[in-house]
Write a protein that holds these residues in place. Structure first.
Motif, PDB file in Angstrom:
ATOM      1  N   GLU A 129      24.164 -70.156 -45.914  1.00 59.15           N
ATOM      2  CA  GLU A 129      23.127 -69.522 -46.717  1.00 59.15           C
ATOM      3  C   GLU A 129      21.896 -70.422 -46.788  1.00 59.15           C
ATOM      4  O   GLU A 129      22.019 -71.634 -47.000  1.00 59.15           O
ATOM      5  N   PRO A 130      20.711 -69.854 -46.642  1.00 54.17           N
ATOM      6  CA  PRO A 130      19.492 -70.679 -46.684  1.00 54.17           C
ATOM      7  C   PRO A 130      19.144 -71.175 -48.074  1.00 54.17           C
ATOM      8  O   PRO A 130      18.251 -72.008 -48.232  1.00 54.17           O
TER       9      PRO A 130
ATOM     10  N   LEU B 204      14.609 -60.045 -42.626  1.00 55.77           N
ATOM     11  CA  LEU B 204      15.627 -59.057 -42.290  1.00 55.77           C
ATOM     12  C   LEU B 204      16.710 -59.732 -41.461  1.00 55.77           C
ATOM     13  O   LEU B 204      16.500 -60.062 -40.288  1.00 55.77           O
ATOM     14  N   ASP B 205      17.865 -59.955 -42.070  1.00 57.53           N
ATOM     15  CA  ASP B 205      19.009 -60.569 -41.390  1.00 57.53           C
ATOM     16  C   ASP B 205      19.940 -59.452 -40.935  1.00 57.53           C
ATOM     17  O   ASP B 205      20.844 -59.041 -41.659  1.00 57.53           O
TER      18      ASP B 205
ATOM     19  N   ARG C 220      21.483 -57.462 -44.281  1.00 58.84           N
ATOM     20  CA  ARG C 220      20.915 -57.792 -45.577  1.00 58.84           C
ATOM     21  C   ARG C 220      19.451 -58.171 -45.445  1.00 58.84           C
ATOM     22  O   ARG C 220      18.959 -58.482 -44.360  1.00 58.84           O
ATOM     23  N   TRP C 221      18.780 -58.117 -46.585  1.00 63.50           N
ATOM     24  CA  TRP C 221      17.439 -58.669 -46.728  1.00 63.50           C
ATOM     25  C   TRP C 221      17.541 -59.970 -47.511  1.00 63.50           C
ATOM     26  O   TRP C 221      18.226 -60.041 -48.538  1.00 63.50           O
ATOM     27  N   LEU C 222      16.847 -60.995 -47.040  1.00 65.30           N
ATOM     28  CA  LEU C 222      16.686 -62.235 -47.783  1.00 65.30           C
ATOM     29  C   LEU C 222      15.299 -62.219 -48.419  1.00 65.30           C
ATOM     30  O   LEU C 222      14.295 -62.075 -47.718  1.00 65.30           O
ATOM     31  N   VAL C 223      15.248 -62.352 -49.731  1.00 63.24           N
ATOM     32  CA  VAL C 223      13.995 -62.279 -50.474  1.00 63.24           C
ATOM     33  C   VAL C 223      13.738 -63.627 -51.122  1.00 63.24           C
ATOM     34  O   VAL C 223      14.594 -64.155 -51.838  1.00 63.24           O
ATOM     35  N   LEU C 224      12.577 -64.192 -50.875  1.00 63.63           N
ATOM     36  CA  LEU C 224      12.128 -65.416 -51.526  1.00 63.63           C
ATOM     37  C   LEU C 224      10.751 -65.137 -52.110  1.00 63.63           C
ATOM     38  O   LEU C 224       9.874 -64.614 -51.412  1.00 63.63           O
TER      39      LEU C 224
ATOM     40  N   THR D  34      19.372 -61.404 -52.565  1.00 73.28           N
ATOM     41  CA  THR D  34      19.926 -60.785 -51.365  1.00 73.28           C
ATOM     42  C   THR D  34      20.069 -59.296 -51.645  1.00 73.28           C
ATOM     43  O   THR D  34      20.669 -58.908 -52.659  1.00 73.28           O
ATOM     44  N   VAL D  35      19.505 -58.466 -50.782  1.00 76.15           N
ATOM     45  CA  VAL D  35      19.475 -57.019 -51.004  1.00 76.15           C
ATOM     46  C   VAL D  35      20.150 -56.334 -49.826  1.00 76.15           C
ATOM     47  O   VAL D  35      19.835 -56.613 -48.659  1.00 76.15           O
ATOM     48  N   ARG D  36      21.058 -55.430 -50.127  1.00 81.31           N
ATOM     49  CA  ARG D  36      21.749 -54.642 -49.100  1.00 81.31           C
ATOM     50  C   ARG D  36      21.633 -53.155 -49.420  1.00 81.31           C
ATOM     51  O   ARG D  36      21.519 -52.768 -50.589  1.00 81.31           O
TER      52      ARG D  36
END
Length: 534
Positions: free
Chosen positions: A361-362, A266-267, A272-276, A295-297
């Motif tokens: 960005e990661p 959770l950023d 946003r959500w970072l999903v891996l 990336t989910v918003r």
């Protein structure tokens, strides 16, 4: 140097405090639950509306009565659908697919069942299982589980096929008395690969005293039959049963899949959500595994059912990869992963690896830091901060230990924690603030569920371990060892002559004490650091 050594994760000792094993054919995300309107004519099939958004679902029918010539069926109705049927006259359970040329029986098994009982048809990817529980209980017994013959006739992963199907049930032959029908997304029969839902700085996301963990929801078969879920744990009472709060499916390459084993970040600064996530949903030895991202918003991924569109992550490796873990450390993103160089035979070969980028960005511009290629069965890569220092944690099956690395992938030690069956992942986290900070390790083991029917892949007791910092005497001994090479020779000789555990007053310099006047100040500072860290 002393402070860093004392803050290292291998100073904690973990012990098991709770063990959980949810076995749920249905998840909490039930789409239909009916107790009325079930007086159906024999031979009819009632449809209850649209099926699931991904091919992971279950239909559970409560049968109150069934005559000697009666029967019941349930499943996904429509062209390309699957139906499980019990016929009392034959004392048989069958599974059929509504294929291009009509209904085809793909499996059959003898079954002596007496009402009342429950009949369940469970879909996990293209594997379909039929189970029965006596009475109104949850003591499920699997009778059939078929994949290859199902996949020859239909592909439930295809959005066009799945989107045309509906949940259904009904009576066959002389029919049956049905008291209840439930249909919805399938649950987990085991949990594994836990990762705490975190922020980029590594702090866990907490809501109302609950900690959130992503986990692989074990399915009725191998890795393709599993899917990804989010579970809530009560940090005040780790013995409380975990609660299934969300399910995350993947849509990619034209298919609906249960990709799993990943990280959810959770950023909040970027809203946003970072999903891996790892591409286990369509794994084969030829296809391998890779890491995907999204990336989910505007959506709360900690609640409900979600189908995520993901892209392949370009990692600095030519090998397969899974188990991603990400964190932002001193302005740089670090991304840990498991790198697999061979799928055998005789076995998969994999080890921990680490990449980094200075970008915003990661997932862009990742450069390789290193890997421990000497290990052959080590996965469960986790980035975790202890105090101000970040470490890379992993799990080594061959050595039965949890190796610990610095961010240069240099080995610095190992966790002090029980190592059970399978390859348990070392998800370590801290909750609370000093001096009430508590350390936990969330992991799993290899306990299967009806492996004789489903084969490998059903494993996963979820384990919760509590971390204990060193006792006062242990801390002092560690301090003495750390300082032994950095104090004057005369002091070193006196330290070597001490007998640990003998009574004495610290700081007096008397025989049997662990401190002396010339070293008490740094020792006390180091002890204070350790106490603050714990």
């Amino acid at each position: 140097m002393t402070s860093r050594r004392l803050r290292a994760p291998f100073r904690l000792t973990f012990h098991e405090v709770a063990r959980h094993r949810p076995v749920d054919l249905l998840s909490p995300f039930v789409q239909h639950d009916r107790t009325e309107g079930l007086d159906l004519p024999p031979g009819s099939l009632a449809r209850f509306g649209p099926g699931p958004r991904a091919p992971f679902c279950a239909v559970v029918v409560d049968v109150a009565e069934v005559g000697r010539d009666g029967g019941v069926r349930c499943g996904l109705a429509g062209t390309g659908g699957v139906l499980a049927t019990y016929r009392a006259a034959r004392q048989e359970i069958t599974l059929e697919v509504d294929g291009p040329a009509g209904a085809v029986v793909v499996g059959a098994a003898p079954a002596e069942v007496a009402a009342p009982f429950r009949l369940a048809c469970v879909v996990n990817e293209n594997q379909v299982s039929v189970l029965v529980a006596e009475g109104a209980g949850e003591g499920w017994r699997p009778y059939l589980s078929v994949r290859d013959r199902v996949a020859d006739l239909t592909d439930l992963r295809d959005p066009a096929v799945l989107g045309s199907l509906e949940y259904g049930c009904g009576g066959v032959d002389a029919g049956a008395v049905i008291s209840r029908v439930r249909a919805g997304y399938s649950g987990a029969i085991g949990l594994r690969d836990p990762q705490v839902v975190r922020r980029p700085d590594g702090s866990p996301v907490l809501r109302d005293g609950r900690l959130f963990v992503t986990a692989t929801n074990a399915g009725h078969g191998f890795f393709q039959q599993a899917h990804w879920g989010v579970w809530a744990l009560d940090v005040a009472d780790p013995s409380a049963r975990p609660v299934h709060v969300a399910t995350l499916f993947s849509e990619r390459d034209g298919l609906l899949l249960g990709d799993h084993a990943g990280a959810l970040v959770l950023d909040e600064e970027a809203d946003r959500w970072l999903v891996l996530v790892s591409s286990w949903g369509d794994h084969s030895q030829e296809r391998g595994v890779h890491v995907r991202h999204a990336t989910v918003r505007g959506t709360d991924l900690l609640n409900g059912v979600h189908v995520l569109r993901t892209d392949r992550l370009e990692l600095p490796t030519t090998a397969s990869a899974w188990d991603p873990s990400v964190a932002r450390v001193r302005g740089r993103w670090y991304l840990a992963f498991t790198e697999c160089t061979s799928f055998g035979p005789p076995r998969y070969v994999f080890h921990p690896a680490l990449a980094t980028t200075a970008g915003a960005e990661p997932t862009a511009g990742l450069e390789r830091v290193g890997a421990d290629a000497a290990l052959q069965q080590a996965e469960g890569t986790i980035l975790q901060r202890f105090g101000r220092v970040w470490y890379l944690l992993a799990s080594d099956r061959d050595a039965a230990e949890y190796p610990v690395y610095d961010l240069g992938v240099g080995r610095v030690g190992a966790l002090r924690a029980p190592y059970g069956s399978n390859i348990p992942h070392p998800m370590v986290l801290a909750t609370g603030r000093r001096p009430r900070r508590r350390w936990w390790l969330v992991s799993f083991d290899g306990t299967p569920w009806h492996e004789e029917v489903f084969g490998y892949g059903t494993h996963g007791d979820l384990l919760v371990m509590a971390g204990r910092p060193p006792a006062w005497r242990e801390t002092l001994r560690a301090v003495v060892r750390a300082l032994a090479g950095r104090v004057p020779g005369g002091v070193r000789r006196r330290v070597r002559g001490l007998r640990p555990g003998r009574p004495g007053r610290p700081g007096t310099g008397r025989p049997g004490t662990l401190l002396c006047p010339r070293t008490s100040a740094p020792v006390r500072a180091a002890v204070r650091d350790q106490e603050e860290q714990a």
